[in-house]
Design a protein around this motif. Structure first.
Motif, short mmCIF file in Angstrom:
data_model
loop_
_atom_site.label_atom_id
_atom_site.label_comp_id
_atom_site.label_asym_id
_atom_site.label_seq_id
_atom_site.Cartn_x
_atom_site.Cartn_y
_atom_site.Cartn_z
N SER A 1 -6.60 -15.61 -2.43
CA SER A 1 -5.58 -14.99 -3.28
C SER A 1 -5.63 -15.53 -4.71
CB SER A 1 -4.18 -15.20 -2.69
OG SER A 1 -3.80 -16.57 -2.80
N ARG B 1 0.84 -1.20 0.00
CA ARG B 1 0.00 0.00 0.00
C ARG B 1 0.88 1.25 0.00
NH1 ARG B 1 -2.38 -3.20 4.13
NH2 ARG B 1 -4.44 -4.06 3.58
N LYS C 1 -7.37 -7.61 -5.22
CA LYS C 1 -6.16 -7.05 -5.81
C LYS C 1 -5.07 -8.12 -5.96
CE LYS C 1 -6.96 -2.41 -3.90
NZ LYS C 1 -6.44 -1.38 -2.96
N LYS D 1 1.59 -4.02 3.78
CA LYS D 1 1.46 -5.00 2.69
C LYS D 1 0.14 -5.76 2.77
CE LYS D 1 6.43 -5.68 2.12
NZ LYS D 1 7.56 -6.65 2.15
N ILE D 2 -0.35 -6.12 1.60
CA ILE D 2 -1.53 -6.97 1.48
C ILE D 2 -1.06 -8.35 1.07
CG2 ILE D 2 -3.71 -7.36 0.28
CD1 ILE D 2 -3.76 -4.38 -0.38
N ASP E 1 -9.14 -6.14 -0.77
CA ASP E 1 -7.69 -6.29 -0.82
C ASP E 1 -7.29 -7.60 -1.49
OD1 ASP E 1 -7.17 -3.87 0.35
OD2 ASP E 1 -6.94 -4.66 2.37
N TYR E 2 -8.02 -8.67 -1.18
CA TYR E 2 -7.70 -9.97 -1.78
C TYR E 2 -7.99 -9.98 -3.27
CZ TYR E 2 -7.23 -11.87 2.96
OH TYR E 2 -6.82 -12.12 4.24
N ASP F 1 -13.42 -9.64 0.04
CA ASP F 1 -12.38 -8.74 0.54
C ASP F 1 -11.74 -8.00 -0.64
OD1 ASP F 1 -9.82 -7.71 1.49
OD2 ASP F 1 -10.18 -8.90 3.30
#
Length: 299
Positions: free
Chosen positions: A256, A218, A281, A223-224, A278-279, A276
């Protein structure tokens, strides 16, 4: 959960601080005065090492509420059939297991006469001619998957074993086939080895390798990343087992995107669902090469 810490917290007691540790990423924390401190030149977190403050906590020091999750079971479920498996396959194109795509590789001759193994062979008892047997590479896949360490341990316990077979002029010596004509002119020789040769063996991995764990940083430097990424080779084996040619893999908890990548690698289409942001991404980063390589896409 540390039971003694929970007891002290419930009692409103402050635990005694006896040292400090530093931690970076997902590595194990070490005491500050440890010789391994050099591994943590840029720690992301610090913490106190404490000892129980109350007598109740001292009594339960070293106790917890769970053990390490060292095994991940695989559940294979199927919706109730409307009729037979064959009828379901004809109507919907699903329901079977692709055995040949997931056989356990071997250099041995695993051909079998007809009977329990379901091989295609015919015997002409009047002429005592050799049977016509269909040869399929590899052994029938098992419902237990091993890593290389478990396979080695299994072989040490089982020792070298010999499989039964039909010997030229020697009749039947097998538990899977019985034939009483001792002068059958058919050469089939038993193989030998440890018991692990009957199971699919995957490389041991405490967790998926870095190349299979996408990470996004980010703007603030955090971190993601996903905490339970599955090994890609394992997911490829599983999708190969259940998905028919030209089929679609539906993953309602995409995480993921490991399952989506496995489907793509095996030339299946895939649909992933993930709540999610973020996931998502992470999935986009993982699946991006599909666009440039002309591989089946996911959505």
């Amino acid at each position: 959960m540390d039971v003694s810490k929970a007891i002290d917290k419930a009692a409103g007691a402050e635990r005694e601080v006896v040292g400090q540790y530093v931690r970076r990423g997902d590595k194990k924390p070490y005491p500050v005065n440890s010789s391994s401190e050099i591994e943590f030149n840029n720690p992301t977190s610090k913490g106190n090492i404490t000892t129980p403050a109350t007598s109740e906590a001292q009594r339960w020091d070293g106790w917890g509420t769970q053990i390490k999750p060292a095994i991940e079971p695989i559940i294979l479920a199927r919706k109730p059939l409307d009729g037979t498996v064959a009828a379901n396959v004809l109507a919907h194109g699903v329901g079977g297991l692709n055995i040949d795509a997931c056989r356990v590789g071997t250099d041995d001759d695993t051909s079998r006469p007809p009977g329990r193994d379901g091989g295609n062979a015919t015997w002409d008892l009047s002429s005592r001619s050799e049977p016509s047997v269909s040869h399929t590479a590899g052994r029938f896949p098992a419902n237990v998957l091993l890593d290389e360490h478990a396979a080695k341990e299994m072989d040490e316990q089982s020792g070298v074993q010999k499989s039964g077979g039909i010997h030229k002029g020697g009749g039947a010596t097998s538990s899977w086939f019985t034939f009483n004509k001792s002068d059958v002119d058919y050469a089939h020789y038993p193989d030998s080895g440890g018991a692990s040769r009957f199971f699919p063996v995957f490389k041991y991995q405490a967790k998926a390798p870095k190349r299979e764990r996408p990470v996004i940083e980010r703007e603030d430097g955090t971190k993601i990343q996903h905490v339970t990424v599955k090994p890609l080779a394992l997911m490829e084996w599983l999708v190969s087992l259940i998905v028919p040619p030209g089929g679609v893999v539906l993953d309602p908890f995409a995480g993921s995107g490991t399952t989506l990548q496995a489907a793509r690698n095996k030339n299946f289409h895939a649909i992933g669902i993930e709540q999610d942001a973020d996931y998502i991404k992470l999935i986009e980063k993982r699946m991006k090469p599909a666009v440039t390589q002309g591989l089946p896409l996911w959505r």
